[in-house]
Design a protein around this motif. Structure first.
Motif, PDB file in Angstrom:
ATOM      1  N   TYR A  24       0.811  -1.222   0.000  1.00 61.34           N
ATOM      2  CA  TYR A  24       0.000   0.000   0.000  1.00 61.34           C
ATOM      3  C   TYR A  24       0.844   1.272   0.000  1.00 61.34           C
ATOM      4  CZ  TYR A  24      -4.151  -2.793   0.480  1.00 61.34           C
ATOM      5  OH  TYR A  24      -5.163  -3.694   0.241  1.00 61.34           O
ATOM      6  N   GLU A  41     -11.945   4.857  -7.196  1.00 64.96           N
ATOM      7  CA  GLU A  41     -11.581   3.628  -6.494  1.00 64.96           C
ATOM      8  C   GLU A  41     -12.631   2.573  -6.825  1.00 64.96           C
ATOM      9  OE1 GLU A  41     -10.221   1.900  -2.128  1.00 64.96           O
ATOM     10  OE2 GLU A  41     -11.632   3.577  -2.165  1.00 64.96           O
ATOM     11  N   VAL A  44     -14.690  -0.169  -2.764  1.00 64.95           N
ATOM     12  CA  VAL A  44     -14.554   0.787  -1.644  1.00 64.95           C
ATOM     13  C   VAL A  44     -14.383   0.046  -0.314  1.00 64.95           C
ATOM     14  CG1 VAL A  44     -15.715   2.678  -0.411  1.00 64.95           C
ATOM     15  CG2 VAL A  44     -15.943   2.491  -2.893  1.00 64.95           C
ATOM     16  N   TYR A  45     -15.047  -1.095  -0.191  1.00 64.01           N
ATOM     17  CA  TYR A  45     -14.979  -1.950   1.002  1.00 64.01           C
ATOM     18  C   TYR A  45     -15.384  -1.177   2.267  1.00 64.01           C
ATOM     19  CZ  TYR A  45     -12.768  -4.893   4.611  1.00 64.01           C
ATOM     20  OH  TYR A  45     -12.493  -5.611   5.742  1.00 64.01           O
ATOM     21  N   ARG A  49      -9.399   3.120   2.752  1.00 59.06           N
ATOM     22  CA  ARG A  49      -8.447   3.517   1.696  1.00 59.06           C
ATOM     23  C   ARG A  49      -8.899   4.808   1.044  1.00 59.06           C
ATOM     24  NH1 ARG A  49      -5.214   0.493   3.235  1.00 59.06           N
ATOM     25  NH2 ARG A  49      -6.479  -1.304   2.738  1.00 59.06           N
ATOM     26  N   ASP A  70     -18.781   0.185  -5.769  1.00 55.46           N
ATOM     27  CA  ASP A  70     -18.844  -1.068  -5.000  1.00 55.46           C
ATOM     28  C   ASP A  70     -20.240  -1.661  -5.128  1.00 55.46           C
ATOM     29  OD1 ASP A  70     -18.679  -3.065  -2.707  1.00 55.46           O
ATOM     30  OD2 ASP A  70     -16.760  -2.060  -2.489  1.00 55.46           O
ATOM     31  N   LEU A  71     -20.331  -2.920  -4.813  1.00 60.74           N
ATOM     32  CA  LEU A  71     -21.650  -3.549  -4.721  1.00 60.74           C
ATOM     33  C   LEU A  71     -22.358  -3.080  -3.451  1.00 60.74           C
ATOM     34  CD1 LEU A  71     -20.435  -7.092  -5.699  1.00 60.74           C
ATOM     35  CD2 LEU A  71     -22.281  -5.908  -6.887  1.00 60.74           C
ATOM     36  N   LYS A  88     -13.626  -8.822  -0.321  1.00 63.31           N
ATOM     37  CA  LYS A  88     -13.970  -8.715   1.095  1.00 63.31           C
ATOM     38  C   LYS A  88     -15.444  -8.379   1.252  1.00 63.31           C
ATOM     39  CE  LYS A  88      -9.372  -7.123   2.287  1.00 63.31           C
ATOM     40  NZ  LYS A  88      -8.525  -5.933   2.366  1.00 63.31           N
ATOM     41  N   ASP A 133      -9.519  -2.310  -7.620  1.00 59.11           N
ATOM     42  CA  ASP A 133      -9.422  -3.246  -6.506  1.00 59.11           C
ATOM     43  C   ASP A 133     -10.822  -3.732  -6.116  1.00 59.11           C
ATOM     44  OD1 ASP A 133      -8.306  -4.679  -4.401  1.00 59.11           O
ATOM     45  OD2 ASP A 133      -8.346  -2.986  -3.026  1.00 59.11           O
ATOM     46  N   THR A 140     -14.014  -9.850 -14.256  1.00 60.24           N
ATOM     47  CA  THR A 140     -14.403  -8.533 -13.720  1.00 60.24           C
ATOM     48  C   THR A 140     -13.273  -7.515 -13.893  1.00 60.24           C
ATOM     49  OG1 THR A 140     -15.938  -9.536 -12.167  1.00 60.24           O
ATOM     50  CG2 THR A 140     -15.158  -7.345 -11.615  1.00 60.24           C
TER      51      THR A 140
HETATM   52  C1  LIG Z   1     -10.661  -5.958  -1.778  1.00 62.16           C
HETATM   53  S1  LIG Z   1     -12.111  -5.057  -1.458  1.00 62.16           S
HETATM   54  C2  LIG Z   1     -11.618  -3.396  -1.755  1.00 62.16           C
HETATM   55  C3  LIG Z   1     -10.596  -2.909  -0.787  1.00 62.16           C
HETATM   56  C4  LIG Z   1     -10.356  -1.433  -0.804  1.00 62.16           C
HETATM   57  N1  LIG Z   1     -10.028  -0.935  -2.118  1.00 62.16           N
HETATM   58  C5  LIG Z   1      -9.225  -1.138   0.144  1.00 62.16           C
HETATM   59  O1  LIG Z   1      -8.113  -0.880  -0.303  1.00 62.16           O
HETATM   60  O2  LIG Z   1      -9.462  -1.199   1.358  1.00 62.16           O
HETATM   61  C6  LIG Z   1     -13.078  -5.420  -2.861  1.00 62.16           C
HETATM   62  C7  LIG Z   1     -14.423  -4.717  -2.899  1.00 62.16           C
HETATM   63  O3  LIG Z   1     -14.930  -4.867  -4.226  1.00 62.16           O
HETATM   64  C8  LIG Z   1     -16.318  -5.067  -4.175  1.00 62.16           C
HETATM   65  N2  LIG Z   1     -16.700  -5.828  -5.384  1.00 62.16           N
HETATM   66  C9  LIG Z   1     -16.431  -7.126  -5.657  1.00 62.16           C
HETATM   67  N3  LIG Z   1     -16.896  -7.454  -6.870  1.00 62.16           N
HETATM   68  C10 LIG Z   1     -17.477  -6.339  -7.377  1.00 62.16           C
HETATM   69  C11 LIG Z   1     -18.142  -6.048  -8.606  1.00 62.16           C
HETATM   70  N4  LIG Z   1     -18.280  -6.968  -9.556  1.00 62.16           N
HETATM   71  N5  LIG Z   1     -18.629  -4.784  -8.784  1.00 62.16           N
HETATM   72  C12 LIG Z   1     -18.497  -3.844  -7.816  1.00 62.16           C
HETATM   73  N6  LIG Z   1     -17.848  -4.075  -6.645  1.00 62.16           N
HETATM   74  C13 LIG Z   1     -17.353  -5.291  -6.430  1.00 62.16           C
HETATM   75  C14 LIG Z   1     -16.581  -5.814  -2.879  1.00 62.16           C
HETATM   76  O4  LIG Z   1     -17.883  -5.551  -2.425  1.00 62.16           O
HETATM   77  C15 LIG Z   1     -15.468  -5.276  -1.956  1.00 62.16           C
HETATM   78  O5  LIG Z   1     -15.946  -4.242  -1.135  1.00 62.16           O
END
Ligand SMILES: C[S@@+](CC[C@H](N)C(=O)[O-])C[C@H]1O[C@@H](n2cnc3c(N)ncnc32)[C@H](O)[C@@H]1O
Length: 218
Positions: A24, A41, A44-45, A49, A70-71, A88, A133, A140
């Motif tokens: 990071y 980004e 967002v999780y 970040r 994000d979803l 996550k 991310d 995807t």
């Molecule tokens: C690894 S986490 C992100 C971590 C964040 N960027 C950080 O650095 O803390 C991945 C995120 O992507 C989202 N996600 C996964 N597949 C997705 C999709 N097809 N479309 C949108 N968001 C998605 C998940 O809900 C999750 O919150």
């Protein structure tokens, strides 16, 4: 105010260097170098970040636009999402909205990026900094990149997380290796950060080393 943002930046770098997610540093150093006015980004999780990205960019620009995809809560309505995307468990959009409330120009897009990004790129261009991310399936990430590459300029930087050193068969399904390794090197240059983080992945039942990669138009 600026001095506080500088101090936060240096302490964050130090914390990452001393911790288990050293890669990071690359993300924050890249944003420090690019001084972006606009940030995307994908994934967002929990919003942590986002705070770091925004505050680092704010060292240089008062008005930073942040676009987070994000979803969010939709994640929990879709069956087998963890298995599909190896990501996550996200917080709700409302929760993230509250967390980022003190910053201006925050735009959150809920839904699968297969749907949200193609819409977004019809109205936005020349985004300075992008962090990919979100979902970790090859399909995807490929989709995310195919939209993002249409809205970057030669000044932009795109950081991909999840470049893996792992068993070869897993790379057909997860990670950005396939996308990075097939970039047209006459159009894009890329750099893999030299430090990777080693984890045991419970879903894959395997040890993996994760790197970040930056991509720029030539
Ligand atoms: C690894 S986490 C992100 C971590 C964040 N960027 C950080 O650095 O803390 C991945 C995120 O992507 C989202 N996600 C996964 N597949 C997705 C999709 N097809 N479309 C949108 N968001 C998605 C998940 O809900 C999750 O919150």
């Amino acid at each position: 105010m600026k001095i506080i943002l500088y101090l936060k930046f240096f302490f964050r770098i130090l914390r990452y260097l001393l911790g288990s997610t050293k890669r990071y540093c690359f993300l924050l150093i890249s944003i420090y170098k690019i001084k972006p006015k606009s940030i995307i980004e994908i994934g967002v999780y929990n919003g942590n970040r986002a705070v770091e990205l925004i505050e680092t960019a704010k060292i240089f620009n008062k008005d930073v636009k942040y676009y987070g995809f994000d979803l969010f809560e939709d994640f929990y309505n879709t069956k087998n999402m963890i298995d599909k995307e190896l990501s996550k468990f996200p917080h709700t959009k409302q929760n993230i909205k509250k967390k980022l409330n003190k910053y201006k120009n925050i735009n959150l897009f809920k839904g699968n990026t297969v749907n949200t990004l193609p819409k977004f790129i019809t109205k936005h261009k020349n985004i300075d900094f992008v962090f990919i991310d979100g979902g970790h399936s090859v399909a995807t990430i490929k989709n995310d990149w195919s939209s993002i590459k249409k809205i970057i300029s030669k000044k932009s930087v795109v950081i991909f997380d999840d470049y893996y050193e792992i068993k070869k068969n897993i790379l057909n399904k997860y990670g950005c290796n396939k996308i990075i390794n097939s970039l047209n090197t006459k159009v894009y240059k890329y750099k893999k950060f030299f430090i990777g983080d080693v984890f045991y992945d419970n879903y894959l039942n395997s040890k993996k080393k994760i790197y970040m990669v930056s991509v720029k138009k030539i």
